[in-house]
Design an enzyme around this catalytic site. Structure first.
Site, mmCIF file in Angstrom:
data_model
loop_
_atom_site.group_PDB
_atom_site.id
_atom_site.type_symbol
_atom_site.label_atom_id
_atom_site.label_comp_id
_atom_site.label_asym_id
_atom_site.label_seq_id
_atom_site.Cartn_x
_atom_site.Cartn_y
_atom_site.Cartn_z
ATOM 1 N N CYS A 75 0.872 -1.178 0.000
ATOM 2 C CA CYS A 75 0.000 0.000 0.000
ATOM 3 C C CYS A 75 0.905 1.222 0.000
ATOM 4 O O CYS A 75 1.563 1.519 1.000
ATOM 5 C CB CYS A 75 -0.920 0.010 1.221
ATOM 6 S SG CYS A 75 -2.016 1.448 1.252
ATOM 7 N N CYS A 223 -5.269 5.645 -4.129
ATOM 8 C CA CYS A 223 -4.575 4.365 -4.019
ATOM 9 C C CYS A 223 -3.186 4.569 -4.610
ATOM 10 O O CYS A 223 -3.040 4.813 -5.809
ATOM 11 C CB CYS A 223 -5.323 3.264 -4.769
ATOM 12 S SG CYS A 223 -4.458 1.676 -4.786
#
Length: 300
Positions: A75, A223
Site C-alpha cells: 500500500c 490508491c
C-alpha cells in the site's frame, strides 16, 4: 486484550487505522478488522496497518489488512504515512519499511508532511501480475466486460506494483459506474489473486485523472500503488512521459518511473487525523488527541 492506542491517518483521503505493535504484538481476526473498518458502526478505514519489529534489521515491518479483513502485500499511501511516523520518531529524513512485497524506502519531502516512497520496480510479465493465462504484451490484454460487439470496458493494461492492477483507458472516468463493474472485474478469472481496477484518462500532457476500485476495499479516494501502476502503464505505451501527475479523487500524486534503475517514486502528502484508544473486547473507542493542526483548522 484491554485498551490499545491507535492513530487514524490518511494519504489524500486513503485512510488507515494504525497500530504500533513493536513492543506488544497484535493480531486481530478478519471479522474484528471488518467490524472496525465499517464506516457506520466502527472507526472506518480503507486499510488497517500494524507496525511490527522487522526481522530484516530495518526500521519496521508494515502489515497491511484491507477493511474486509483480507491481508495484502503493498500500500503506497500507507508506506508514506508509516515512513513519516518512523522518520519523525528517529529524527531522520529517511526510513526503511519491510513489507510482504519487499523492502521500501521513504524520504522526507521539501514541504511539511510530504513524503516520497521508492516503490521499487514494477512487475510487467504476465506471470508476475499474476494472470491465469499467458499474454505476451501486458500493455493491453484481451479482457472485456459487456456485450462482445459493444463492450463497456475492454483491453486493460496490467501492472504489479506489489499488488495486481488493471488499468482501463477511457475518455471520461465518470462515465462508468465503477461501483458496479469494479467488483465484477476485481475477481475476474483472469486474475487468480484478484486485482485493483482503475479507470484512467490522460487529459493534458503528463496529467492523468484516475478512479480506483481497490481489491478488498472498494472505491477509494486514493490508491498509491494504483497511481504508480497507471503512471507506468502510461509511459509504457507513450501516453505520458516517465514523470506524471496522477489526479485521484483525494488529490494529486507525483509519480516518476526512474530511467536509471527502473524504480517508481511516489510523492504526496500525509495527515494524522486523530489519536484514539479502543477497548478490543468491546470495540468501543474514543478520540484522545487531535491530529495535524492543518487538518483541525480545515475541519473547523
Amino acid at each position: 486484550m484491554a485498551h490499545r492506542p491507535f492513530l487514524k491517518m490518511n494519504g489524500l483521503g486513503n485512510d488507515f487505522l494504525v497500530w504500533d505493535a513493536r513492543d506488544e504484538p497484535l493480531r486481530l481476526a478478519p471479522d474484528v478488522i471488518a467490524a472496525l473498518g465499517d464506516r457506520t458502526g466502527g472507526i472506518g478505514f480503507d486499510q488497517m496497518i500494524t507496525v511490527e519489529r522487522s526481522t530484516a534489521g530495518v526500521d519496521a515491518f508494515m502489515r497491511i489488512h484491507n477493511c474486509d479483513g483480507t491481508q495484502v502485500d503493498a500500500c503506497g499511501n500507507a508506506t508514506r504515512c508509516i515512513g513519516r511516523l518512523l522518520m519523525e520518531e528517529a529524527g531522520k529524513d529517511v526510513a526503511s519499511v519491510e513489507t510482504n512485497a519487499g523492502l521500501l524506502h521513504a524520504f522526507a519531502g521539501t514541504a511539511p508532511r510530504m513524503v516520497t516512497v521508492d516503490m521499487g520496480k514494477p512487475r510487467l510479465n504476465w506471470d508476475q501480475i499474476p494472470l491465469a493465462e499467458e499474454f505476451a504484451d501486458t500493455r493491453a490484454i484481451e479482457l472485456q466486460i459487456g456485450p462482445i460487439d459493444e463492450p463497456i470496458l475492454h483491453t486493460p493494461a496490467v501492472v504489479n506494483m506489489g499488488n495486481p492492477h488493471a488499468i482501463f483507458w477511457v475518455d471520461d472516468i465518470e462515465a462508468y459506474d465503477l461501483s458496479r463493474v469494479g467488483p465484477l472485474l476485481e475477481r475476474h478469472p483472469v486474475f487468480p489473486e484478484g486485482a485493483n481496477i482503475s479507470l484512467a484518462h490522460v487529459f493534458a500532457e503528463n496529467q492523468i485523472r484516475v478512479k480506483v476500485w481497490e481489491r478488498g476495499a472498494g472505491l477509494t479516494r486514493a490508491c498509491g500503488t494504483a497511481a504508480c501502476a497507471v503512471a507506468v502503464a502510461a509511459a509504457r505505451d507513450g501516453r505520458a512521459g516517465r514523470k506524471s501527475t496522477i489526479h485521484l479523487p483525494g488529490g494529486p500524486l507525483e509519480i516518476e518511473w526512474r530511467e536509471s534503475d527502473g524504480h517508481v517514486l511516489m510523492t504526496g502528502p500525509t495527515e494524522v487525523e486523530f489519536e484514539g484508544d479502543i477497548d478490543l473486547d468491546t470495540l468501543e473507542w474514543t478520540r484522545t488527541a487531535p491530529g495535524d493542526p492543518a487538518e483541525e483548522a480545515a475541519a473547523s
